[in-house]
Design a protein around this motif. Structure first.
Motif, mmCIF file in Angstrom:
data_model
loop_
_atom_site.group_PDB
_atom_site.id
_atom_site.type_symbol
_atom_site.label_atom_id
_atom_site.label_comp_id
_atom_site.label_asym_id
_atom_site.label_seq_id
_atom_site.Cartn_x
_atom_site.Cartn_y
_atom_site.Cartn_z
ATOM 1 N N ASP A 132 -10.515 0.092 3.900
ATOM 2 C CA ASP A 132 -11.781 0.571 3.160
ATOM 3 C C ASP A 132 -12.822 -0.437 3.710
ATOM 4 N N LYS A 165 -4.694 0.050 -4.808
ATOM 5 C CA LYS A 165 -4.213 0.844 -3.586
ATOM 6 C C LYS A 165 -3.435 0.106 -2.711
ATOM 7 N N GLY A 203 0.838 -1.259 0.065
ATOM 8 C CA GLY A 203 0.059 0.147 0.077
ATOM 9 C C GLY A 203 0.685 1.263 0.148
ATOM 10 N N PRO A 254 -4.591 -0.220 2.666
ATOM 11 C CA PRO A 254 -6.020 0.851 2.125
ATOM 12 C C PRO A 254 -7.197 0.047 1.903
ATOM 13 N N THR A 313 1.049 4.641 2.570
ATOM 14 C CA THR A 313 0.617 4.191 4.048
ATOM 15 C C THR A 313 2.107 4.175 4.527
#
Lengths: 238, 343
Positions: B317, B309, B263, B313, B266
């Motif tokens: 989500d 992503k 990711g 992430p 992040t």
């Protein structure tokens, strides 16, 4: 009070065979509000880009508060206290409205003062409802307003706005005019604009560009009434 | 606010400590240590790429350089403290010089990728060709494709005979990883980090705000180089040999895959991506049925297609859709839809 804060002498910009700006001599006084108008391709935006360091002029000089800034980098010019808004909204899409304005303020103030400054700007531009939103998700008019907030955050003494009213609703435009008038109380402002309605409601003095040179420079009403300017805008031979 | 952040720090440290103590129960520390080192290496690219927008195809160059600097200086100096510092400093300086050339030269992203990749390959080629006896730095022979074995490994600072290896190297590496993570976290929350993100978002706006993006990108690039160098030095200590393979194309590509899978953008993603894929590679290495590179490539393709992503992430989500913010999100969407239909 009325010292010259921005001056260009013989500013020329050529792209190959095309002379976009031809020996432009331009003067702006402190706290003056000035509009640049002209038909497409008149050289307004090129002139604007030469002022902000986005383009290197082929020849000529730019002076800001008496200091020669001709070949400076954009960030050096901005660091003098010049707030710049580009034609296409240039904002930081991936972060919040507050972060956008904070980052602009942080350049000129230490962290804590930048926090206060950002809060103050968000209040003044009534961005409170969207302060935490990601800028990339906002409507065009809101993004324009955010960019004005970025420009205002550094307490600039010179503000350069390239088509601030482009693509905005009349309500947004009215609000924008209010903001610009407020900025003009503290800073000299140059606005590049097409929208005549808009210019009528903000400007005092207007500079008309035509074919890379200054055609005339006068009060807005006189410029609007001028036969040559009308012809230039309608595409007739001047 | 303050109490809250201290509370968070204590909780994260507690979690880190528990993970550090639990991991060796399930796995050999000899397997775990390189996974942590990969995590550190992944973090170095995650920082400059995910937060600075600098896609560097040559993070392995700084990794390998760190390893080689450590090995060469450890042979010459002995006691490991100073070589460790050198292995951070020299890659950082090298990254700063390389970065300055690229960023002050206003190179576009593509050229940046090409140059960093080529630099890595130059190191690879050069180190491979240093087998002859004339390639000597101090008393250390570069050794060509055979690499450099037999250098002084990590010792307790000041005590050259107290080696840190095996389990203790694992714990030291873990603590270093947590420490660097904490520093990177702090950097990203500082004005410098926030401005770096601004540059990633929009270089033109950042310079219109008055920030010198060239200097800032160079600095960030050098910090990334320093972390990769540290990872390289730790790797040298774990492997107890350094070889030109550290600079290889596969190595440098893998770091990018770690970041994408974990990711990008992040803080934890690249670390977990690196450790996870590193472990997978270890498992695959124990069988001969599937080729490692094919699986890595397949994973990359699947992630780019279905989880572009990355892992962290995607988990966020799923979390916010299923439990976290269900009540707050739904009405917001409805409002937006209503606004659209009105307008």
């Amino acid at each position: 009070m009325a010292e010259t804060v921005l001056e260009t002498m013989g500013l020329t910009m050529r792209f190959g065979g095309v002379t976009a700006c031809d020996a432009v001599n331009f003067k702006l006084k402190a706290r003056e509000l000035r509009c640049l108008i002209g038909p497409n391709g008149a050289g307004k935006s090129t002139f604007f880009k030469c002022l902000t360091g986005l383009l290197r002029p082929t020849s000529g000089h730019v002076l800001m508060q008496g200091e020669e800034t001709t070949d400076w980098q954009t960030h050096e010019i901005a660091s003098l206290g010049v707030g710049i808004k580009t034609q296409v909204p240039s904002v930081l899409d991936g972060v919040s409205v507050r972060e956008n304005i904070w980052l602009a303020a942080r350049r000129f103030f230490p962290t804590k003062e930048a926090n206060d400054k950002a809060a103050d700007i968000i209040d003044r531009l009534s961005l409170n409802d969207i302060a935490k939103s990601e800028v990339g998700r906002l409507a065009h008019g809101e993004r324009q307003r955010v960019e004005l907030g970025i420009v205002a955050a550094g307490d600039p003494w010179l503000v350069l706005l390239d088509e601030p009213a482009a693509g905005m609703t009349s309500e947004d435009v009215e609000r924008m005019i209010g903001i610009i008038h407020e900025m003009a109380r503290r800073a000299a402002v140059i606005i590049v604009e097409h929208d005549m309605q808009f210019i009528r409601s903000v400007a005092t003095t207007v500079t008309v560009f035509h074919q890379g040179a200054i055609l005339m420079e006068d009060h807005v009403e006189k410029v609007m009434a001028d036969e040559t300017v009308r012809n230039v805008y309608l595409g007739k031979k001047a | 606010m303050r109490d809250f952040s201290i509370q968070r720090l204590v909780i994260s440290l507690a979690i880190a400590a528990v993970v550090m103590l639990l991991l060796p129960l399930g796995m050999n520390t000899f397997v775990l240590t390189p996974l942590l080192i990969y995590g550190l290496l992944g973090m170095s690219l995650g920082l400059i790429w995910g937060f600075g927008g600098i896609l560097c195809f040559g993070q392995a160059a700084f990794f390998g350089l760190g390893a080689y600097v450590y090995a060469i200086s450890a042979i010459n100096i002995g006691e490991s403290t100073f070589p460790m510092l050198l292995a951070i400093l020299i890659p950082a300086v090298f990254a700063a010089i390389l970065g300055a050339m690229m960023f002050y030269g206003r190179l576009g992203d593509v050229y940046l990728g090409v140059i960093t990749l080529v630099v890595t390959l130059i190191f690879f080629k050069f180190m491979n060709s240093t087998a002859g006896p004339e390639y000597v730095i101090g008393t250390a022979r570069l050794g060509g494709f055979n690499g450099i074995p037999g250098f002084q490994t990590l010792n307790v600072p000041g005590m050259a005979d107290e080696y840190i290896y095996g389990d203790s190297l694992y714990y030291v590496t873990f603590v270093i990883l947590v420490l660097v993570y904490w520093l990177v976290n702090g950097l990203l929350q500082s004005p410098f980090g926030r401005i770096a993100i601004a540059i990633r978002e929009n270089e033109q706006r950042a310079s219109l705000m008055g920030y010198d993006i060239r200097a800032r990108k160079t600095t960030l690039f050098a910090i990334g180089g320093a972390i990769a160098g540290l990872a390289g030095a730790l790797y040298a200590n774990w492997a107890e040999i350094v070889t030109p393979g550290l600079f290889s194309l596969g190595q440098t590509a893998e770091i990018i895959i770690w970041c994408i899978v974990g990711g990008l953008g992040t803080r934890l993603g690249p670390i977990l991506g690196a450790a996870g894929l590193g472990y997978l590679k270890f498992l695959l290495g124990q069988q001969a049925f599937l080729d490692n590179a094919i699986v890595m490539g397949l994973i990359l393709v699947l992630f780019v297609l279905f989880l572009p992503k990355g892992l962290i992430p995607a988990i966020e989500d799923i979390w916010s859709l299923s439990v976290g913010k269900r009540r707050r999100r739904r009405p917001a969407r409805r409002r937006k839809r209503r606004a659209l239909s009105n307008g």
